[in-house]
Enzyme design. Structure first.
Site, short mmCIF file in Angstrom:
data_model
loop_
_atom_site.label_atom_id
_atom_site.label_comp_id
_atom_site.label_asym_id
_atom_site.label_seq_id
_atom_site.Cartn_x
_atom_site.Cartn_y
_atom_site.Cartn_z
CG ASP A 1 -3.10 3.90 4.39
OD1 ASP A 1 -4.08 3.71 5.13
OD2 ASP A 1 -2.90 3.27 3.33
CE LYS B 1 -8.60 -3.06 3.94
NZ LYS B 1 -7.42 -2.39 3.44
CD1 TRP C 1 -2.12 -2.16 1.96
CD2 TRP C 1 -2.93 -1.35 0.05
NE1 TRP C 1 -3.11 -3.00 1.54
CE2 TRP C 1 -3.63 -2.52 0.37
CE3 TRP C 1 -3.27 -0.67 -1.13
CZ2 TRP C 1 -4.65 -3.04 -0.44
CZ3 TRP C 1 -4.29 -1.17 -1.94
CH2 TRP C 1 -4.96 -2.35 -1.58
#
Ligand SMILES: *Cc1c(COP(=O)(O)O)cnc(C)c1O
Length: 360
Positions: free
Chosen positions: A171, A195, A101
């Site tokens: 993030d 998530k 990511w």
């Protein structure tokens, strides 16, 4: 009705209480005669939903007044572009690459300016967090970027990098609300909610006010300007209204559970059960450096691909879903987010012990 133990990395398990409440309110939200899905985002009922959601999040995270909370769309991935478009005043930024990511965010930023990789753990398949105490950060970098919890590899920054005075952008998709954070250490904290908080499609951006300006890169679409959304309090256009409503319920659930201090304690207890077993097991092994282990995502392997596949299959038959590791890593991964009960982790470990005995 029977529910499985869902160890998915995302979209992931949500608190049953929240799902039940949403079900109860599906046909008639509190006397409005309609579902939240059907109501105007400019209605009084919805205004209360989004305002309460923001306030509850502010309470949970202790968000200082000089930060805005934005409920946006496009998932975490949209932020990979939105961050450089809005923050790269000098067209330069420093990226710490600790997983897929972070790497995607780094690659996206290269479209907009000079994204400099200042640290990486790719040399050992992202199984650790590099030392970030004294990085070579360009003086004129607009920000330093991290992915705080690496969902795929199961590592977490236990200490924030020394940004040498630069704005920190993080993030936090897969560790959002899993433990207390000091928001004032960041310029931007953002995460996709699927998530640890709610339904996919919503991304929450917590951003310090001085970073919200008209001065974006040329060609930045209106919808990708923080200022547009901040000025309109996340109601510039139709927001992901139902998703925000569910997030709001999860915030209330977290408050009821005792807030983020209580979640941290609970998450540490849960993770310990699994890591302690992995440390003593002769069959299963954790894949990351112990000091960098995530409380949320726990990857492990047997060292034998066929046995991994057999484990995933038999676990599924026993009611433990989504234990297959990410396609780029293989093996297994148990994601044990806030809503995974301790009992789910205990039962998983029992099952792993049984599997180990049977396959010795
Ligand atoms: C899942 C995930 C993403 C991508 O989220 P989308 O909402 O699918 O764009 C980004 N970063 C992290 C850390 C993630 O876990």
């Amino acid at each position: 009705m029977s529910r499985v133990y869902n160890f998915s990395a995302g979209p992931a398990v949500l608190p049953e209480e929240v799902l039940k409440e949403a079900a109860d309110e599906m046909m008639d939200y509190r006397g409005t005669g309609m579902s939240v899905m059907e109501m105007s985002h400019r209605s009084k009922a919805y205004d209360q939903i989004i305002k309460e959601a923001e306030q509850d999040l502010r309470d949970l995270m202790n968000i200082p007044d000089n930060y805005k909370v934005l409920f946006l769309q496009g998932g975490a991935s949209q932020q990979f572009a939105m961050i450089p478009m809005n923050l790269m005043k000098n067209k330069k930024a420093a990226y710490i690459v600790t997983g897929q990511w972070a790497k995607k965010a780094f690659q996206e930023a290269q479209i907009y300016g000079d994204a400099v990789k200042v640290a990486s753990s790719e040399d050992k398949t992202f199984s650790y967090i590099p030392d970030c105490s004294d990085l070579d950060i360009p003086e004129d970098a607009d920000y330093v970027y991290i992915c705080e919890n690496n969902t795929i590899y199961g590592t977490k920054f236990k200490e924030l990098p020394n940004t040498k005075g630069h704005t920190l952008v993080a993030d936090v998709s897969s560790c959002f609300l899993s433990e207390p954070v000091d928001v004032s250490k960041y310029g931007v904290i953002y995460g996709g909610v699927q998530k640890n908080i709610g339904p996919a499609g919503v991304v929450i951006v917590i951003i310090r006010e001085d970073l919200i300006t008209e001065d974006t890169l040329p060609g930045t679409p209106t919808m990708l300007k923080y200022k547009i959304h901040a000025d309109a309090q996340s109601l510039y256009n139709t927001p992901p209204a139902y998703g925000i409503y569910i997030c709001g319920k999860v915030f209330k659930w977290l408050k009821k559970m005792g807030g983020l201090d209580a979640m941290k304690k609970r998450n540490e207890e849960k993770a310990k059960i699994l890591y302690d077993f992995l440390d003593e097991s002769k069959l299963f092994k954790g894949t990351v450096v112990a000091k960098d282990r995530s409380l949320m995502n726990v990857p492990f392997v047997t060292g034998n691909e066929e046995l991994d596949a057999k484990f995933v299959k038999e676990a599924k038959e026993a009611g433990f879903e989504n234990l297959k590791g990410h396609r780029t890593v293989g093996g297994m991964r148990a994601s044990i987010y806030n809503a995974m009960p301790k009992e789910g982790v205990e039962k998983l470990v029992e099952f792993m012990k049984k599997f180990e005995a049977e396959n010795a």
